[in-house]
Write a protein that holds these residues in place. Structure first.
Motif, PDB file in Angstrom:
ATOM      1  N   THR A  22       0.837  -1.209   0.000  1.00 49.04           N
ATOM      2  CA  THR A  22       0.000   0.000   0.000  1.00 49.04           C
ATOM      3  C   THR A  22       0.871   1.259   0.000  1.00 49.04           C
ATOM      4  O   THR A  22       0.351   2.370  -0.008  1.00 49.04           O
ATOM      5  CB  THR A  22      -0.980   0.029   1.201  1.00 49.04           C
ATOM      6  OG1 THR A  22      -0.247  -0.202   2.409  1.00 49.04           O
ATOM      7  CG2 THR A  22      -2.057  -1.026   1.046  1.00 49.04           C
ATOM      8  N   LYS A  28       3.471   2.131   2.270  1.00 45.66           N
ATOM      9  CA  LYS A  28       3.802   2.731   3.579  1.00 45.66           C
ATOM     10  C   LYS A  28       5.215   3.318   3.624  1.00 45.66           C
ATOM     11  O   LYS A  28       5.417   4.419   4.114  1.00 45.66           O
ATOM     12  CB  LYS A  28       3.651   1.674   4.698  1.00 45.66           C
ATOM     13  CG  LYS A  28       2.253   1.091   4.811  1.00 45.66           C
ATOM     14  CD  LYS A  28       2.181   0.014   5.868  1.00 45.66           C
ATOM     15  CE  LYS A  28       2.997  -1.219   5.589  1.00 45.66           C
ATOM     16  NZ  LYS A  28       2.456  -2.217   4.703  1.00 45.66           N
ATOM     17  N   LEU A  65      -3.204   2.998   5.097  1.00 42.16           N
ATOM     18  CA  LEU A  65      -3.241   3.136   3.635  1.00 42.16           C
ATOM     19  C   LEU A  65      -3.906   1.891   3.057  1.00 42.16           C
ATOM     20  O   LEU A  65      -3.624   0.777   3.500  1.00 42.16           O
ATOM     21  CB  LEU A  65      -1.821   3.276   3.082  1.00 42.16           C
ATOM     22  CG  LEU A  65      -0.996   4.441   3.631  1.00 42.16           C
ATOM     23  CD1 LEU A  65       0.351   4.531   2.905  1.00 42.16           C
ATOM     24  CD2 LEU A  65      -1.747   5.763   3.504  1.00 42.16           C
ATOM     25  N   THR A  67      -5.097   4.582  -1.777  1.00 39.36           N
ATOM     26  CA  THR A  67      -3.906   5.020  -2.533  1.00 39.36           C
ATOM     27  C   THR A  67      -3.980   4.692  -4.020  1.00 39.36           C
ATOM     28  O   THR A  67      -3.108   5.105  -4.775  1.00 39.36           O
ATOM     29  CB  THR A  67      -2.633   4.340  -1.972  1.00 39.36           C
ATOM     30  OG1 THR A  67      -2.734   2.918  -2.206  1.00 39.36           O
ATOM     31  CG2 THR A  67      -2.458   4.599  -0.491  1.00 39.36           C
ATOM     32  N   VAL A  84      -0.449  11.150  -1.953  1.00 41.16           N
ATOM     33  CA  VAL A  84      -0.899  10.474  -0.730  1.00 41.16           C
ATOM     34  C   VAL A  84      -0.293  11.175   0.491  1.00 41.16           C
ATOM     35  O   VAL A  84      -0.971  11.409   1.494  1.00 41.16           O
ATOM     36  CB  VAL A  84      -0.513   8.965  -0.739  1.00 41.16           C
ATOM     37  CG1 VAL A  84      -0.917   8.294   0.569  1.00 41.16           C
ATOM     38  CG2 VAL A  84      -1.157   8.256  -1.924  1.00 41.16           C
TER      39      VAL A  84
END
Ligand code: S3P
Length: 180
Positions: A17, A19, A105, A154, A162
């Motif tokens: 995602t 991070k 996320l 996202t 983001v």
């Protein structure tokens, strides 16, 4: 941009995602330190995550993950990227929330598959059918991810976009008084 808060920004969410990349961007934009829990865990163990899983198994990885979270969550004004399974353990969440706002996320299965489906660094995805595994893990973890203070999708967004969204949402969260 400075946030003016002592709290950590903790990024949770499934593998793939974004991070780590988003976390680095947020830290740079906000003038905060960036800490990746998996990197710290590897450094302290002197082993890679796939090696820890292969040698000691997942329960020992989770034990070391909580140990790393206990140390790292004592920081202030840091952006902290967690591993995708960290928030499944309530003890980890409690530690991370003491000093931080938790931002989850999210991404679709297709996006996750594209980003990490072929990765050799994700022991949990080393199966014949990574897509099936992703779906199973997402289903089992959904309720834990949803408990975050802020949830941000996202798909189709750049890490920069983001990161900007995170800083905006954290600022509103803070001014709403929820972070007191
Ligand atoms: C895991 C995610 C990984 C890493 C480990 C387990 C998980 O981190 O902690 O392979 O359980 O989802 P990333 O989310 O950074 O890939």
């Amino acid at each position: 941009m400075r946030l003016g808060i002592g709290k950590n920004i903790v990024l949770s969410g499934f593998m793939g995602t974004g991070k780590t990349e988003v976390g680095r961007t947020v830290a740079r934009m906000a003038g905060m330190a960036f800490i990746d829990i998996d990197d710290e865990l590897e450094r302290c163990s002197g082993m890679s995550i796939p090696e820890i899983f292969a040698e000691f198994g997942e329960p020992e990885f989770r034990r070391r993950e909580t140990e790393a979270i206990r140390t790292i969550s004592a920081h202030q004004r840091a952006v902290i990227a967690t591993g995708g399974g960290a928030v499944v353990n309530p003890e980890n969440v409690e530690l991370l929330r003491r000093n931080g706002v938790i931002v989850c996320l999210t991404a679709s299965v297709e996006t996750i598959l594209r980003r990490v489906g072929a990765s050799r660094n994700r022991p949990l995805l080393q199966t014949e059918h990574p897509e099936k595994r992703i779906r199973e893990l997402l289903a089992a973890r959904q309720a834990f991810y949803e408990k975050a203070d802020i949830v941000i999708a996202t798909d189709g967004k750049s890490p920069q976009a983001v990161a900007e969204e995170i800083l905006d949402r954290v600022a509103s969260w803070k001014s709403s008084g929820k972070g007191q």
